[in-house]
Every structure is written in C-alpha cells, then in structure tokens.
Design an enzyme around this catalytic site. Structure first.
Site, short mmCIF file in Angstrom:
data_model
loop_
_atom_site.label_atom_id
_atom_site.label_comp_id
_atom_site.label_asym_id
_atom_site.label_seq_id
_atom_site.Cartn_x
_atom_site.Cartn_y
_atom_site.Cartn_z
N GLY A 42 74.42 -12.89 36.15
CA GLY A 42 75.59 -13.71 36.49
C GLY A 42 76.92 -12.98 36.55
O GLY A 42 77.56 -12.92 37.60
N ASN A 187 76.22 -27.18 38.56
CA ASN A 187 75.81 -27.87 39.78
C ASN A 187 75.50 -29.31 39.37
O ASN A 187 75.59 -29.66 38.19
CB ASN A 187 74.64 -27.16 40.47
N GLY A 226 75.62 -27.70 46.42
CA GLY A 226 74.79 -27.00 47.40
C GLY A 226 75.35 -27.15 48.80
O GLY A 226 76.55 -26.96 49.02
N ASP A 256 77.18 -17.73 41.99
CA ASP A 256 77.98 -16.61 41.46
C ASP A 256 79.12 -16.25 42.41
O ASP A 256 80.22 -15.92 41.98
CB ASP A 256 77.10 -15.37 41.23
N VAL A 280 84.22 -22.48 47.66
CA VAL A 280 83.25 -22.98 48.65
C VAL A 280 83.07 -21.95 49.76
O VAL A 280 81.93 -21.67 50.20
CB VAL A 280 83.69 -24.36 49.21
N GLY A 291 68.48 -12.18 50.92
CA GLY A 291 68.17 -11.74 49.56
C GLY A 291 69.32 -11.83 48.59
O GLY A 291 70.05 -12.81 48.57
N1 LIG Z 1 72.72 -24.51 52.22
C1 LIG Z 1 74.01 -24.24 52.06
N2 LIG Z 1 74.87 -24.26 53.13
C2 LIG Z 1 76.18 -24.00 52.97
N3 LIG Z 1 76.75 -23.70 51.79
C3 LIG Z 1 75.95 -23.66 50.70
C4 LIG Z 1 74.56 -23.93 50.76
N4 LIG Z 1 74.02 -23.81 49.52
C5 LIG Z 1 75.06 -23.47 48.72
N5 LIG Z 1 76.22 -23.38 49.40
C6 LIG Z 1 77.56 -23.03 48.90
O1 LIG Z 1 77.48 -22.40 47.64
C7 LIG Z 1 78.12 -23.19 46.63
C8 LIG Z 1 77.30 -23.13 45.34
O2 LIG Z 1 75.99 -23.55 45.61
P1 LIG Z 1 75.09 -24.43 44.61
O3 LIG Z 1 75.70 -25.74 44.41
O4 LIG Z 1 73.72 -24.36 45.19
O5 LIG Z 1 75.24 -23.59 43.28
P2 LIG Z 1 74.15 -23.30 42.15
O6 LIG Z 1 73.19 -24.43 42.08
O7 LIG Z 1 74.91 -22.96 40.94
O8 LIG Z 1 73.46 -22.03 42.75
P3 LIG Z 1 72.75 -20.79 42.04
O9 LIG Z 1 71.31 -21.04 42.26
O10 LIG Z 1 73.28 -19.63 42.80
O11 LIG Z 1 73.15 -20.80 40.60
C9 LIG Z 1 78.23 -24.59 47.23
O12 LIG Z 1 79.30 -25.29 46.67
C10 LIG Z 1 78.41 -24.27 48.70
O13 LIG Z 1 79.76 -23.92 48.98
MG LIG Z 2 74.29 -21.82 39.24
#
Ligand SMILES: Nc1ncnc2c1ncn2[C@@H]1O[C@H](COP(=O)(O)OP(=O)(O)OP(=O)(O)O)[C@@H](O)[C@H]1O
Ligand SMILES: [Mg+2]
Length: 310
Positions: A42, A187, A226, A256, A280, A291
């Site tokens: 992280g 999230n 997401g 991250d 965002v 990857g």
């Molecule tokens: N499929 C997607 N299309 C566009 N933007 C995305 C997508 N997935 C994630 N993001 C962007 O990345 C940000 C963080 O994603 P997410 O909410 O999936 O975080 P997370 O669940 O903490 O992810 P991680 O698995 O990296 O810890 C979202 O707020 C968005 O801006």
């Molecule tokens: Mg996360």
C-alpha cells in the site's frame, strides 16, 4: 515547518514478480517469459503515485532478506526516498502470471512473515522521529503487529499534529477510528463493515460516513465506489464525483493511486473539491494500465481536467 511533507508507511511490503505464459496446463512445465520485478504494498504504491505526480515523499518500509534488498533497489531506481526498518524475516513475494492465450491474470499472494517486538518498536520509534505534515498508512498489518498497531501510529500523529490518512480495513481500521484521524478512504464494502452492516446502497453512504465523522473517527471520509467514482464527506459537506469512462485494463492499484492523488493534492494546498477530483482522476487513470502499473501523468491530468466541472 515540518521536515517531511508526506511520509508513507508500509509494514508489509511485497516484491511483486510478474510473468507472461501461453496456456495453463496441469502437470506440464509452464514456460514463462523473463519475469518483471516491482516493489509493492500500500504505502509504497502511494509513494509511487506521488512521484508520478512529480511530488516527493518518504517511504518507510519494514523489509528483510534478499527480497527486501530488491525492493530497496527498485525504489532507488525509481528515485523514491525510503527508510527501511530491517526485519530478520524475509519480505514476502507475490506472483502475477498472465496467460496470453486467454488474457487472464492469475494473482498469487503470500502471507507476510512476522516481525519481532524489537522490530515493531523500531517502526514506532522511526515514525515518532519523523516530523511529517501528512502520514499515509496503507495496506494490511502482519504477524507480530497487534490489531491496534495503526492506532498507535494514529496516537503519535495526533500528538505531533500530523495529518494521518488511512487506507486499511477490518479491525485495524476500527481501532484507528477510536483515536481519530484526518482522512480515511474505505471502499463501500469496507465502509459497510465499519458501521456493522452487510451492505450499503448509494443513498446510504452519506449517512454512514457522517456517523463516523460525528463520533470523531475521521474529519474526512472518502468512499470509493469503483467504476462509479467516489464521494467525499465532511461534517458539513457531501461531494460526489463520477468516475470517467475509461478503457479499463486492470484495476490493480486503483485504490492506492487514488490515495496518492489525494494526498499529493492536499500537500499542494488544493481545496477538497480538487482533492477528491485528483483522487478519482488518478484512480481511474490507473485502471487504464496493465497489471501492477499505476497511472501515467498525462492520463491523470486529462481526467482531472474533465472532472473539474463535474
Ligand atoms: N472500472 C473502473 N473504471 C473507472 N474508474 C475506476 C474503475 N475502478 C476503479 N476506478 C477508480 O479508482 C478509484 C478507487 O477504486 P475502488 O473503489 O475500486 O478502490 P478499492 O476498492 O480500494 O481498490 P483496491 O482494490 O485498489 O484497494 C475509484 O474511485 C475510481 O476513480
Ligand atoms: Mg482499497
């Protein structure tokens, strides 16, 4: 003036090894192409994201053995400043294998080794000695670190007037909220667990975040959604930012990258409206790469411009 603008902490880094192959067949030898090595975990990823934005941070890591040495070598090559607390046990590795026939990615993660009490105390002492404006704590804990370990860091941050940003989950995060920090980035699933419910609908996110803020758990709650984007909630504001529609390749590192974008923007004294949009923009830009690669500066800038008046 504080000595460091941004410090990131990675207690459980990983040496990420990735390779391509053609066809997953049991029993047979699977010939892989030459592997690529990357430093992961992280806080390290957040430092990389900050560096992508042409900012600087100090990455504090606990690393040991040859895999730990390789991580340090990679950080050196990428010009990311770091301070390592040496552990007796080997730093974990992770393995990502991509089957070019089907374009499927297989991710193998191993548990981190344990740290000793002396090593744990060394991490705490190191953090205590760093005067930082922002400290980012991201990623899982590891054996040898109790569930209140990040809370101990939060107490140090509070005492030294350091703004702490936390991206972790489960009990470790719950504990942190007892002390209170500047910003958390769960999230939506992590937020639901935090307030003890199974799941949260979009329209319930604001109230859930407000509950945490009212109890003094955090000043700012950024909930990432997401592909739907993210919301930033404070005691008296709510700002929803949609994610731009991008050509998604891999969502690894999106969270991250988002945290990196936000802390960089905070360190540049941007306002909260800009902070969430940088988050965002960087998160979505990260999904455009394969990857473990994070994002390209020009993608993040372009997406930020697009989000500016959203
Ligand atoms: N499929 C997607 N299309 C566009 N933007 C995305 C997508 N997935 C994630 N993001 C962007 O990345 C940000 C963080 O994603 P997410 O909410 O999936 O975080 P997370 O669940 O903490 O992810 P991680 O698995 O990296 O810890 C979202 O707020 C968005 O801006
Ligand atoms: Mg996360």
């Amino acid at each position: 003036m504080k000595k460091h603008k941004i410090v990131t902490l990675t207690v459980n880094p990983a040496l990420d090894k990735s390779a391509h192959f053609s066809g997953l067949v049991p029993e047979q030898k699977i010939r892989c192409e030459a592997p690529l090595y990357d430093a992961g975990g992280g806080g390290i990823n957040v430092s990389k994201a900050i560096s992508r934005l042409e900012g600087t941070s100090l990455s504090v890591i606990a690393s040991g053995g040859p895999s730990g040495e390789m991580i340090k070598e990679i950080l050196n090559k990428e010009s990311i400043s770091f301070q390592s607390i040496e552990t007796k046990n080997l730093t974990r590795e992770s393995f990502v294998a991509v089957d070019d026939n089907t374009n499927s990615q297989y991710r193998f993660n191993f548990p981190g080794t344990s740290v000793t009490d002396a090593e744990k105390n060394e991490i705490i002492k190191t953090v205590e000695g760093l005067e930082a404006e922002f400290i980012v704590v991201s990623g899982s804990l590891r054996d040898g670190l109790s569930v209140d370990f990040y809370q101990q860091i939060a107490k140090i941050a509070k005492k030294s007037d350091t703004k702490m940003i936390v991206d972790t989950s489960g009990e470790g995060l719950k504990k942190v909220l007892e002390t209170g920090v500047y910003l958390i980035k769960p999230n939506v699933g992590e937020l639901a667990k935090l307030i003890g419910v199974e799941r949260l609908e979009m329209e319930e996110v604001n109230d859930a975040a407000k509950q945490i803020i009212e109890k003094g758990g955090a000043e700012i709650v950024v909930v990432s959604l997401g592909p739907q984007g993210a919301v930033l909630v404070t005691k008296d504001s709510y700002d929803y930012v949609p994610a731009p529609n991008v050509a998604k390749k891999s969502t690894v590192g999106a969270g991250d990258s988002m945290v990196g974008g936000m802390v960089w923007a905070l360190s540049q004294n941007k306002n909260l409206k800009e902070v969430i949009r940088w988050g965002v923009a960087c998160g979505s830009a990260a999904t455009m790469n394969e990857g473990t690669q994070l994002f390209k500066l020009e993608d993040a800038k372009r997406l930020f411009e697009w989000l500016k008046d959203k």
